[in-house]
Design a protein around this motif. Structure first.
Motif, PDB file in Angstrom:
ATOM      1  N   ASN A   1      11.821 -52.240 -47.469  1.00  0.00           N
ATOM      2  CA  ASN A   1      11.927 -53.437 -46.639  1.00  0.00           C
ATOM      3  C   ASN A   1      13.385 -53.815 -46.391  1.00  0.00           C
ATOM      4  OD1 ASN A   1      10.953 -55.792 -45.275  1.00  0.00           O
ATOM      5  ND2 ASN A   1      11.444 -56.978 -47.100  1.00  0.00           N
ATOM      6  N   SER A   2      14.210 -53.710 -47.426  1.00  0.00           N
ATOM      7  CA  SER A   2      15.622 -54.084 -47.290  1.00  0.00           C
ATOM      8  C   SER A   2      16.333 -53.225 -46.248  1.00  0.00           C
ATOM      9  CB  SER A   2      16.309 -53.969 -48.652  1.00  0.00           C
ATOM     10  OG  SER A   2      17.695 -54.196 -48.540  1.00  0.00           O
ATOM     11  N   PHE A   3      16.167 -51.918 -46.347  1.00  0.00           N
ATOM     12  CA  PHE A   3      16.890 -51.031 -45.422  1.00  0.00           C
ATOM     13  C   PHE A   3      16.222 -50.964 -44.055  1.00  0.00           C
ATOM     14  CE2 PHE A   3      19.113 -49.776 -49.194  1.00  0.00           C
ATOM     15  CZ  PHE A   3      20.369 -49.411 -48.728  1.00  0.00           C
ATOM     16  N   ALA A   4      14.926 -51.260 -43.971  1.00  0.00           N
ATOM     17  CA  ALA A   4      14.291 -51.344 -42.658  1.00  0.00           C
ATOM     18  C   ALA A   4      14.866 -52.516 -41.868  1.00  0.00           C
ATOM     19  CB  ALA A   4      12.779 -51.493 -42.814  1.00  0.00           C
ATOM     20  N   GLN A   5      15.130 -53.622 -42.545  1.00  0.00           N
ATOM     21  CA  GLN A   5      15.750 -54.767 -41.870  1.00  0.00           C
ATOM     22  C   GLN A   5      17.163 -54.432 -41.404  1.00  0.00           C
ATOM     23  OE1 GLN A   5      15.515 -58.124 -44.514  1.00  0.00           O
ATOM     24  NE2 GLN A   5      13.289 -58.255 -44.426  1.00  0.00           N
ATOM     25  N   LYS A   6      17.905 -53.712 -42.248  1.00  0.00           N
ATOM     26  CA  LYS A   6      19.259 -53.315 -41.843  1.00  0.00           C
ATOM     27  C   LYS A   6      19.223 -52.384 -40.643  1.00  0.00           C
ATOM     28  CE  LYS A   6      21.231 -53.715 -46.511  1.00  0.00           C
ATOM     29  NZ  LYS A   6      21.879 -53.005 -47.633  1.00  0.00           N
ATOM     30  N   ALA A   7      18.301 -51.426 -40.658  1.00  0.00           N
ATOM     31  CA  ALA A   7      18.210 -50.491 -39.540  1.00  0.00           C
ATOM     32  C   ALA A   7      17.756 -51.198 -38.268  1.00  0.00           C
ATOM     33  CB  ALA A   7      17.247 -49.359 -39.901  1.00  0.00           C
ATOM     34  N   GLU A   8      16.826 -52.151 -38.402  1.00  0.00           N
ATOM     35  CA  GLU A   8      16.310 -52.850 -37.225  1.00  0.00           C
ATOM     36  C   GLU A   8      17.364 -53.744 -36.585  1.00  0.00           C
ATOM     37  OE1 GLU A   8      12.031 -54.814 -36.074  1.00  0.00           O
ATOM     38  OE2 GLU A   8      12.861 -55.231 -38.046  1.00  0.00           O
ATOM     39  N   SER A   9      18.287 -54.252 -37.384  1.00  0.00           N
ATOM     40  CA  SER A   9      19.340 -55.124 -36.845  1.00  0.00           C
ATOM     41  C   SER A   9      20.532 -54.348 -36.314  1.00  0.00           C
ATOM     42  CB  SER A   9      19.804 -56.103 -37.926  1.00  0.00           C
ATOM     43  OG  SER A   9      20.362 -55.408 -39.032  1.00  0.00           O
ATOM     44  N   SER A  10      20.538 -53.039 -36.431  1.00  0.00           N
ATOM     45  CA  SER A  10      21.669 -52.244 -35.967  1.00  0.00           C
ATOM     46  C   SER A  10      21.626 -52.099 -34.445  1.00  0.00           C
ATOM     47  CB  SER A  10      21.654 -50.860 -36.619  1.00  0.00           C
ATOM     48  OG  SER A  10      20.537 -50.118 -36.179  1.00  0.00           O
ATOM     49  N   PRO A  11      22.773 -51.959 -33.787  1.00  0.00           N
ATOM     50  CA  PRO A  11      22.790 -51.772 -32.324  1.00  0.00           C
ATOM     51  C   PRO A  11      22.053 -50.529 -31.875  1.00  0.00           C
ATOM     52  CG  PRO A  11      24.972 -52.365 -33.153  1.00  0.00           C
ATOM     53  CD  PRO A  11      24.133 -52.095 -34.344  1.00  0.00           C
ATOM     54  N   GLU A  12      22.043 -49.485 -32.701  1.00  0.00           N
ATOM     55  CA  GLU A  12      21.352 -48.248 -32.341  1.00  0.00           C
ATOM     56  C   GLU A  12      19.859 -48.501 -32.145  1.00  0.00           C
ATOM     57  OE1 GLU A  12      20.447 -44.322 -31.515  1.00  0.00           O
ATOM     58  OE2 GLU A  12      22.377 -45.359 -31.547  1.00  0.00           O
ATOM     59  N   CYS A  13      19.270 -49.317 -32.996  1.00  0.00           N
ATOM     60  CA  CYS A  13      17.837 -49.607 -32.884  1.00  0.00           C
ATOM     61  C   CYS A  13      17.542 -50.444 -31.648  1.00  0.00           C
ATOM     62  CB  CYS A  13      17.350 -50.325 -34.144  1.00  0.00           C
ATOM     63  SG  CYS A  13      15.567 -50.591 -34.216  1.00  0.00           S
ATOM     64  N   SER A  14      18.450 -51.349 -31.304  1.00  0.00           N
ATOM     65  CA  SER A  14      18.240 -52.203 -30.133  1.00  0.00           C
ATOM     66  C   SER A  14      18.287 -51.417 -28.834  1.00  0.00           C
ATOM     67  CB  SER A  14      19.293 -53.318 -30.095  1.00  0.00           C
ATOM     68  OG  SER A  14      19.258 -54.069 -31.290  1.00  0.00           O
ATOM     69  N   ALA A  15      19.092 -50.358 -28.807  1.00  0.00           N
ATOM     70  CA  ALA A  15      19.295 -49.608 -27.568  1.00  0.00           C
ATOM     71  C   ALA A  15      18.417 -48.372 -27.460  1.00  0.00           C
ATOM     72  CB  ALA A  15      20.773 -49.196 -27.451  1.00  0.00           C
ATOM     73  N   ASN A  16      17.716 -48.008 -28.504  1.00  0.00           N
ATOM     74  CA  ASN A  16      16.980 -46.745 -28.541  1.00  0.00           C
ATOM     75  C   ASN A  16      15.505 -47.029 -28.817  1.00  0.00           C
ATOM     76  OD1 ASN A  16      15.939 -44.190 -29.045  1.00  0.00           O
ATOM     77  ND2 ASN A  16      17.840 -43.459 -29.987  1.00  0.00           N
ATOM     78  N   SER A  17      14.626 -46.688 -27.878  1.00  0.00           N
ATOM     79  CA  SER A  17      13.196 -46.944 -28.055  1.00  0.00           C
ATOM     80  C   SER A  17      12.600 -46.081 -29.158  1.00  0.00           C
ATOM     81  CB  SER A  17      12.448 -46.694 -26.745  1.00  0.00           C
ATOM     82  OG  SER A  17      12.571 -45.344 -26.349  1.00  0.00           O
TER      83      SER A  17
END
Length: 491
Positions: free
Chosen positions: A213-229
């Motif tokens: 859960n901790s690292f999923a939140q970090k990955a989800e908040s990263s710019p890469e996740c926002s720009a990549n479907s």
């Protein structure tokens, strides 16, 4: 599964770990009953086609789970696991344990001749042990050279390669340490996302769900996740799995239903398969969503409908549930139950999910009627009168069904409700709440105007203005408070 750890000598580093490793048993709201052994006495699918959906450590873990919980498929699952370990890993400890289990299973079933076809391959063990040690020493030397030359990109790659090698050896703890150390040397959003995914993957294997859960939140908040479907879909599935494990079924359903099947390529098969997304999302939706949400998120969703095409029987069960054909729906789900019980993440929650689905079916079945014959209901839901009365009693006590049971005549009566009276009571309650809020706002405004409440001045609010207004309020016979007068009231 302690035998999945290989005894490769860990690399010595002077870095201090800044990551907290969660224990596998740190699952919120988990009970002891969730981890009890379960046994399936049928063969609901072909092991080879099932194993083909996965890769890496996930494939080995699922095969071993099937072998431990399904006696009819035990031998086939152990054969597939042994074949995978010999062809694709350096995991010597796993090989010896699986080989011994396979020989014992064949001997117990009377297949002594076939058991002799699986002798302990000492040549393979020595060869893989030497190759693993040589490759480890090479990676260790390369990483030391990279650190000497202070090349950040090379140091990051060196840690990733070591983590992947430890994973091939079955040493999850050292693999997690290497992946964690590479965070300090990432140089872009894509690299940071990949590091989070590697840590999440190993944490899932360890069932360290707090870590996931901790690292999923970090990955989800990263710019890469926002720009990549593709990244968004992967993280949605991982978060959905975490929500499922922690028994938050409604949030899990919405996470799985937001995934796009085109974004789940072969590189995600070491965590979940598209079939898993369909099953997890479909069952959680049936157990937690009402009819309007079910129609919106399942039937009107072009993405999740493609997932359900992979599980036609589950798709049919969902359609029957929506069409209020509950006996057919529950019958289809019962047919699928054995195959669901062999899913290592779904099995601990299957009883709770099926119970929620059945309760929701009972509630929706009775909702249009003023009275219902319990005998007909018991026949429709394939249960006895006594068990049906107990189910309905629990729903009535929980407030999910507003009804009363006539045990003598075996009839369920809906409670009489005066909708006109209920509407007036609701309107009066809303009026009282609005009046209380309005009175509170007026009182607060009066206190601020007379200096009984001090509001901290912001960057755009000059404190001198409040100081100028204080004497005028004092002239109107109002006691103004100040920090220098401790005897005066301060709110």
């Amino acid at each position: 599964m302690s035998f999945l750890s290989n005894n490769v000598e860990p690399m010595q580093l002077d870095a201090v770990e800044d990551i907290e490793l969660f224990e596998a048993n740190e699952i919120p709201n988990a009970s002891v009953n969730d981890v009890l052994d379960r046994s399936v006495e049928s063969a609901p699918f072909e092991v080879e086609s099932y194993a083909a959906q996965y890769s890496g450590f996930a494939k080995l873990s699922r095969l071993l789970y099937i072998a431990d919980h399904c006696p009819p498929l035990q031998i086939e699952a152990l054969e597939q696991a042994l074949k995978y370990v010999k062809e694709s890993t350096y995991n010597v400890n796993a090989y010896t344990t699986i080989q011994q289990k396979l020989v014992n299973a064949l001997t117990a079933s009377g297949q002594t001749a076939k058991a002799e076809q699986y002798p302990l391959d000492t040549v393979w063990i020595d060869e893989k042990s030497k190759m693993s040690q040589i490759y480890f020493e090479k990676l260790d030397t390369d990483l030391k050279n990279y650190k000497t030359n202070s090349i950040k990109e090379s140091i990051r790659r060196g840690h990733d390669d070591l983590g992947a090698h430890y994973l091939q050896c079955g040493d999850l703890s050292n693999a997690l340490k290497c992946y964690s150390r590479s965070r300090d040397y990432c140089m872009g959003d894509q690299q940071l996302f990949n590091i989070c995914m590697n840590i999440i993957k190993v944490s899932i294997y360890q069932k360290s769900w707090g870590h996931v859960n901790s690292f999923a939140q970090k990955a989800e908040s990263s710019p890469e996740c926002s720009a990549n479907s593709t990244a968004q879909t992967k993280i949605s599935c991982i978060v959905g799995l975490h929500e499922l494990v922690t028994k938050r079924y409604k949030y899990a359903a919405k996470r799985f239903m937001s995934a796009n099947i085109d974004d789940l390529g072969p590189d995600f098969s070491d965590i979940l398969s598209p079939n898993n997304v369909a099953i997890y999302g479909g069952l959680c939706a049936l157990a937690s969503l009402d009819r309007s949400d079910l129609h919106k998120h399942v039937f009107l969703s072009p993405n999740f409908k493609l997932f359900l095409e992979l599980e036609p029987q589950l798709r049919e069960a969902i359609h029957k549930f929506y069409e209020s054909k509950y006996p057919v729906c529950l019958s289809l789900l019962d047919e699928l139950k054995d195959s669901f019980m062999l899913d290592m993440y779904l099995a601990p929650h299957l009883t709770a999910l099926y119970s929620k689905i059945r309760n929701r079916a009972l509630i929706q079945y009775f909702s249009p009627y003023l009275s219902a014959d319990l005998r007909l209901m018991a026949t429709a839901f394939n249960t006895s009168l006594h068990d049906l009365e107990n189910e309905l009693m629990k729903l009535i006590l929980d407030g999910q069904i507003k009804a009363r049971i006539d045990s003598h005549n075996k009839i369920l009566y809906a409670k009489d409700s005066d909708q006109r009276l209920e509407t007036f009571e609701k309107s009066l309650a809303m009026g009282r709440e609005w009046q209380m809020r309005a009175t509170s706002l007026i009182l607060r405004a009066a206190c601020v105007r007379n200096g009984l409440i001090f509001i901290k001045a912001g960057p755009n609010n000059a404190s001198s203005k409040a100081a100028e207004e204080a004497p005028s309020s004092a002239g109107n016979n109002v006691a103004a408070c100040s920090p220098s007068s401790p005897n005066k009231p301060r709110v």
